[in-house]
Design an enzyme around this catalytic site. Structure first.
Site, mmCIF file in Angstrom:
data_model
loop_
_atom_site.group_PDB
_atom_site.id
_atom_site.type_symbol
_atom_site.label_atom_id
_atom_site.label_comp_id
_atom_site.label_asym_id
_atom_site.label_seq_id
_atom_site.Cartn_x
_atom_site.Cartn_y
_atom_site.Cartn_z
ATOM 1 N N ASP A 15 0.628 -1.288 0.118
ATOM 2 C CA ASP A 15 0.083 0.184 0.113
ATOM 3 C C ASP A 15 0.800 1.410 0.083
ATOM 4 O OD1 ASP A 15 -1.845 -2.038 0.208
ATOM 5 O OD2 ASP A 15 -2.766 -0.995 2.000
ATOM 6 N N LYS B 205 -7.273 -4.896 -2.887
ATOM 7 C CA LYS B 205 -8.185 -5.385 -1.911
ATOM 8 C C LYS B 205 -8.927 -4.369 -1.472
ATOM 9 C CE LYS B 205 -4.173 -4.356 1.223
ATOM 10 N NZ LYS B 205 -4.890 -3.227 1.857
ATOM 11 N N CYS C 287 -2.170 -3.035 7.806
ATOM 12 C CA CYS C 287 -2.156 -3.570 6.383
ATOM 13 C C CYS C 287 -0.945 -4.545 6.420
ATOM 14 C CB CYS C 287 -2.213 -2.792 5.209
ATOM 15 S SG CYS C 287 -4.029 -2.192 4.824
HETATM 16 C C1 VGL Z 1 -4.621 0.696 5.684
HETATM 17 C C2 VGL Z 1 -6.284 1.431 7.227
HETATM 18 C C3 VGL Z 1 -7.285 1.365 6.322
HETATM 19 C C4 VGL Z 1 -3.089 0.362 5.691
HETATM 20 C C5 VGL Z 1 -5.655 0.544 4.870
HETATM 21 O O1 VGL Z 1 -2.741 0.164 4.277
HETATM 22 O O2 VGL Z 1 -2.585 0.078 6.642
HETATM 23 N N1 VGL Z 1 -5.261 1.072 6.814
HETATM 24 N N2 VGL Z 1 -7.012 0.904 4.935
#
Ligand code: VGL
Ligand code: ZN
Length: 210
Positions: free
Chosen positions: A15, A113, A158
């Site tokens: 991410d 995702k 994540c």
């Molecule tokens: C994430 C919160 C919501 C992350 C993704 O990448 O850690 N955290 N969506």
């Protein structure tokens, strides 16, 4: 001593998207600091996979989808407690794109995702109902990849959930700690490391590889 890497190792880069970087809607402090180190780390791995948080507008994890609720409050959903977030990584927006500073031309697969309206997904393996598969475990198994090294954002969500599911799916799993940064809401970072340690996730540092 550098950790010797094997042909069946994979680096999973979690991410690295604008909304998690300074200036983004769910900015992780220091998130930009790990991009160059991850670029360098990725050069040591033949097999690199990225994950991408990828939500439809109005996603259930957004505080804005729940009347009267604010980001970082926790609600109970059919699959368990859910932290509410600012709107982030909405499909088709710039915030959902990977940073242009991320430079991994040899990335092999991108796992998206969180695209189901009613389930959040922190893990690259399973959505937050702990049941719905993304396909990553099958992909890794079919390719004969056995040991996972995980870096990226955010350590306590994540990255941690991906690491825990990696162990549950039977992979040896290592988090490269200083190639991650945390959100750290309501003790989430300490809690995440405790869970990871208890489950047998190993911890490494960038200097072990470069
Ligand atoms: C994430 C919160 C919501 C992350 C993704 O990448 O850690 N955290 N969506
Ligand atoms: Zn998200």
């Amino acid at each position: 001593m550098a950790t010797p890497l094997r042909a069946d190792d994979a680096l999973i880069v979690v991410d690295i998207q604008y909304d998690f970087l300074p200036g983004g809607s769910l900015a992780v402090a220091g998130g930009d600091e790990i991009i160059e180190p991850i670029n360098a780390l990725s050069r040591r791995f033949r097999n690199v996979i990225q994950t991408q948080d990828w939500h439809p507008a109005g996603h259930i994890s957004f505080a804005s989808s729940h009347e009267g609720m604010s980001p970082f409050q926790i609600i109970e959903l059919p699959y368990g407690p859910q932290v509410l977030w600012p709107d982030h990584c909405v499909i088709g927006t710039r915030g959902a794109e990977f940073s242009v500073a991320l430079d991994i031309p040899h990335v092999q697969t991108i796992i998206r995702k969180g695209y189901r309206e009613t389930i959040d997904s922190y893990s690259g393996f399973k959505e937050n109902d702990h049941d719905t598969q993304t396909g990553l475990a099958g992909y890794l198994r079919e390719r004969g990849l056995k040991r996972l090294f995980i870096c990226g954002l955010a350590t306590d969500f994540c990255v941690a959930w991906t690491a825990e599911d990696g162990i549950k799916a039977g992979f040896e799993t290592v988090v490269i700690e200083d190639a991650t940064r945390a959100i750290d809401t309501a003790g989430s970072l300490d809690a995440a490391w405790k869970r990871m340690n208890d489950m047998g996730v190993k911890r490494a540092q960038i200097g072990d590889f470069l």
